[in-house]
Design an enzyme around this catalytic site. Structure first.
Site, PDB file in Angstrom:
ATOM      1  N   THR A  72      47.409  42.491  40.044  1.00  0.00           N
ATOM      2  CA  THR A  72      47.624  42.527  41.442  1.00  0.00           C
ATOM      3  C   THR A  72      49.038  42.452  41.895  1.00  0.00           C
ATOM      4  O   THR A  72      49.536  43.181  42.580  1.00  0.00           O
ATOM      5  CB  THR A  72      46.900  41.519  42.426  1.00  0.00           C
ATOM      6  OG1 THR A  72      45.411  41.575  41.848  1.00  0.00           O
ATOM      7  CG2 THR A  72      46.991  41.520  43.796  1.00  0.00           C
ATOM      8  N   GLN A 122      39.515  37.571  42.637  1.00  0.00           N
ATOM      9  CA  GLN A 122      38.318  38.049  42.921  1.00  0.00           C
ATOM     10  C   GLN A 122      37.508  37.334  43.977  1.00  0.00           C
ATOM     11  O   GLN A 122      37.320  36.151  43.505  1.00  0.00           O
ATOM     12  CB  GLN A 122      37.367  38.315  41.605  1.00  0.00           C
ATOM     13  CG  GLN A 122      35.842  38.930  42.038  1.00  0.00           C
ATOM     14  CD  GLN A 122      35.035  39.081  40.849  1.00  0.00           C
ATOM     15  OE1 GLN A 122      34.230  39.910  40.715  1.00  0.00           O
ATOM     16  NE2 GLN A 122      35.304  38.377  39.639  1.00  0.00           N
ATOM     17  N   CYS A 146      42.879  43.506  44.824  1.00  0.00           N
ATOM     18  CA  CYS A 146      42.422  42.078  43.856  1.00  0.00           C
ATOM     19  C   CYS A 146      41.957  42.522  42.506  1.00  0.00           C
ATOM     20  O   CYS A 146      42.078  43.696  42.029  1.00  0.00           O
ATOM     21  CB  CYS A 146      41.407  41.484  44.573  1.00  0.00           C
ATOM     22  SG  CYS A 146      39.685  42.158  44.773  1.00  0.00           S
ATOM     23  N   CYS A 147      42.289  41.494  41.699  1.00  0.00           N
ATOM     24  CA  CYS A 147      41.730  41.566  40.195  1.00  0.00           C
ATOM     25  C   CYS A 147      41.137  40.300  40.055  1.00  0.00           C
ATOM     26  O   CYS A 147      40.960  39.458  40.695  1.00  0.00           O
ATOM     27  CB  CYS A 147      42.911  41.815  39.439  1.00  0.00           C
ATOM     28  SG  CYS A 147      44.229  40.629  39.299  1.00  0.00           S
ATOM     29  N   GLY A 148      41.012  39.718  38.794  1.00  0.00           N
ATOM     30  CA  GLY A 148      40.174  38.604  38.596  1.00  0.00           C
ATOM     31  C   GLY A 148      40.810  37.417  39.013  1.00  0.00           C
ATOM     32  O   GLY A 148      40.059  36.459  39.541  1.00  0.00           O
TER      33      GLY A 148
END
Length: 185
Positions: free
Chosen positions: A123, A31, A115-117
């Site tokens: 991802t 992120q 995206c992810c965290g």
């Protein structure tokens, strides 16, 4: 003639955590935060695929809104099947992966960030399934996935999900980026 730098530039260009180009105008990362905004500005993003089941940070949402970047909340799909058949700690399943890949294969969404965290497992799962769609062998797919998991290592269940994902379910419309499905490695 050498020049001496008296003061560092005031604007620092810092990529998001685990940032990496995947293909031309397709990127992956964790992120983005406020310190990454100058970097992201240069990418001229049109679409961001958000894979986490939790809401992104408010500053990230504000940045996307101010820059007219479309956010696709793929990890937050709320259909009945997904709701009943998803692990609440990990929002990825066949439905969400398929949705993400169909967005990725549509060149009208580019330039794009997935995206992810942290930009690791969720991802990595979607990018791994993209690589399968492109015809990569499983050893190369696993190596790329593990490159982003760091000291924590890969998750065997994620690698099994990538291996078992039915790529024939992904609908790639003509003219939408079918070249994404032809690259072999």
């Amino acid at each position: 003639m050498s020049r001496k730098v008296v003061q560092p530039p005031s604007l620092r260009i810092i990529p998001p955590l685990n940032f990496c180009p995947v293909e031309k105008q397709l990127y992956r990362s964790g992120q983005p935060s406020i310190i990454n905004q100058s970097f992201l500005q240069d990418l001229n993003l049109k679409t961001i695929i958000w894979l986490a089941s939790e809401e992104p940070q408010e500053e990230f949402l504000d940045y996307c809104s101010m820059n007219s970047i479309n956010i696709e909340f793929v990890g937050m799909i709320n259909d009945d099947y997904s709701y009943q058949n998803v692990n609440p700690w990990d929002s990825l399943n066949e439905t969400t992966i398929k949705k993400a890949l169909e967005l990725i294969c549509d060149r009208n969404n580019y330039p794009m960030l997935v995206c992810c965290g942290m930009g690791r497992h969720r991802t990595g799962t979607v990018i791994g399934c993209l690589r399968r769609l492109q015809g990569w062998n499983l050893a190369s797919v696993s190596e790329e996935y593990r490159r982003f998991t760091g000291a924590r290592g890969g998750r065997i269940l994620v690698e099994l999900l990538i291996e078992g994902f039915d790529i024939s379910t992904v609908e790639i419309g003509s003219g939408k980026g079918s070249s994404m499905a032809r690259k072999k490695r």
